[in-house]
Write a protein that holds these residues in place. Structure first.
Motif, PDB file in Angstrom:
ATOM      1  N   ASN A   9       0.826  -1.208   0.000  1.00 17.02           N
ATOM      2  CA  ASN A   9       0.000   0.000   0.000  1.00 17.02           C
ATOM      3  C   ASN A   9       0.861   1.259   0.000  1.00 17.02           C
ATOM      4  OD1 ASN A   9      -2.551  -1.132  -0.216  1.00 17.02           O
ATOM      5  ND2 ASN A   9      -2.729  -1.436   1.988  1.00 17.02           N
ATOM      6  N   ALA A  10       1.951   1.250   0.748  1.00 15.45           N
ATOM      7  CA  ALA A  10       2.848   2.413   0.764  1.00 15.45           C
ATOM      8  C   ALA A  10       3.407   2.650  -0.639  1.00 15.45           C
ATOM      9  CB  ALA A  10       3.963   2.208   1.778  1.00 15.45           C
ATOM     10  N   THR A  38     -10.755   2.392  -7.018  1.00 13.76           N
ATOM     11  CA  THR A  38     -10.198   1.101  -6.614  1.00 13.76           C
ATOM     12  C   THR A  38      -9.544   1.206  -5.248  1.00 13.76           C
ATOM     13  OG1 THR A  38      -9.882   0.486  -8.932  1.00 13.76           O
ATOM     14  CG2 THR A  38      -8.589  -0.730  -7.289  1.00 13.76           C
ATOM     15  N   LEU A  39      -8.754   2.257  -5.031  1.00 15.54           N
ATOM     16  CA  LEU A  39      -8.106   2.448  -3.726  1.00 15.54           C
ATOM     17  C   LEU A  39      -9.149   2.678  -2.637  1.00 15.54           C
ATOM     18  CD1 LEU A  39      -5.104   4.705  -4.802  1.00 15.54           C
ATOM     19  CD2 LEU A  39      -5.083   2.236  -4.326  1.00 15.54           C
ATOM     20  N   GLY A  45     -13.579  -1.866   1.921  1.00 10.53           N
ATOM     21  CA  GLY A  45     -13.632  -3.299   2.170  1.00 10.53           C
ATOM     22  C   GLY A  45     -12.862  -3.692   3.420  1.00 10.53           C
ATOM     23  N   ASP A  46     -11.671  -3.133   3.584  1.00 13.89           N
ATOM     24  CA  ASP A  46     -10.877  -3.438   4.780  1.00 13.89           C
ATOM     25  C   ASP A  46     -11.598  -2.976   6.039  1.00 13.89           C
ATOM     26  OD1 ASP A  46      -8.959  -4.489   3.122  1.00 13.89           O
ATOM     27  OD2 ASP A  46      -7.404  -3.021   3.613  1.00 13.89           O
ATOM     28  N   GLN A 138      -7.270  -7.901  -0.802  1.00 16.44           N
ATOM     29  CA  GLN A 138      -6.376  -6.751  -0.951  1.00 16.44           C
ATOM     30  C   GLN A 138      -5.428  -6.964  -2.129  1.00 16.44           C
ATOM     31  OE1 GLN A 138      -4.476  -6.763   2.846  1.00 16.44           O
ATOM     32  NE2 GLN A 138      -6.217  -5.846   3.895  1.00 16.44           N
ATOM     33  N   THR A 139      -4.829  -8.161  -2.194  1.00 21.45           N
ATOM     34  CA  THR A 139      -3.881  -8.461  -3.263  1.00 21.45           C
ATOM     35  C   THR A 139      -4.562  -8.388  -4.625  1.00 21.45           C
ATOM     36  OG1 THR A 139      -2.589  -9.856  -1.775  1.00 21.45           O
ATOM     37  CG2 THR A 139      -2.268 -10.199  -4.129  1.00 21.45           C
TER      38      THR A 139
END
Length: 170
Positions: A9-10, A38-39, A45-46, A138-139
């Motif tokens: 993510n970073a 998307t981000l 979602g998280d 996430q992936t």
């Protein structure tokens, strides 16, 4: 996986930061339209999953701050109006995930977590399997985001988990 999530993510946000706002918001026909969409989906979602995980009988103290958030109405809800606010939230969220993952025990993983999806449908699923879904989700969407970056002319470099696995001399 929590460390890989934070690392990727970073890198993803640093690459995205090189684009002007119009490019971040451009509809590129992805599942959630734009790179920003998307981000945002990943953050929504998280948040939803972490709030579900907060219902685990272990009552993970590391999820108290997420537990206190208003739940997103859905996976496409725009959480923040601009990239900088989303990036700040992402960084905070990844810190929460790292702290929480460090508290998980073997016993926590062998539990059926009962929750409702965003439509209100009830589910009961193995917690370990849900955790695997959380990181796989996430992936999956970060892969889409890296493709969107590539289409915009931004290279992100190595994205493999293998990059974080220490090489032990054979």
């Amino acid at each position: 996986m929590a460390e890989y999530n934070q690392w990727m993510n970073a890198r993803l946000y640093a690459a995205a930061r090189t684009l002007p706002d119009a490019e971040l918001a451009a509809d590129r026909k992805a599942f959630f339209g734009s790179l920003f969409g998307t981000l945002n989906h990943l953050a929504a979602g998280d948040t939803i999953w972490l709030q579900r995980f907060a219902q685990h009988p272990a009552h993970f103290a590391a999820l108290d701050a997420v537990r206190a958030l208003a739940p997103p109405a859905g996976l496409s809800q725009m959480l923040f109006p601009d990239f900088d606010a989303l990036a700040q939230y992402r960084q905070w969220l990844d810190g929460v995930i790292i702290a929480w993952a460090g508290t998980l025990t073997e016993a926590d993983l062998d539990h059926v977590l009962r929750y409702q999806n965003t439509r209100g449908d009830p589910f009961g699923r193995n917690f370990f399997s849900l955790l695997m879904h959380f990181f796989n989700h996430q992936t999956h969407h970060r892969g889409q985001a890296t493709t969107l970056l590539s289409q915009a002319g931004v290279a992100i470099g190595d994205t493999d988990l293998l990059a974080l696995i220490p090489n032990v001399a054979p």
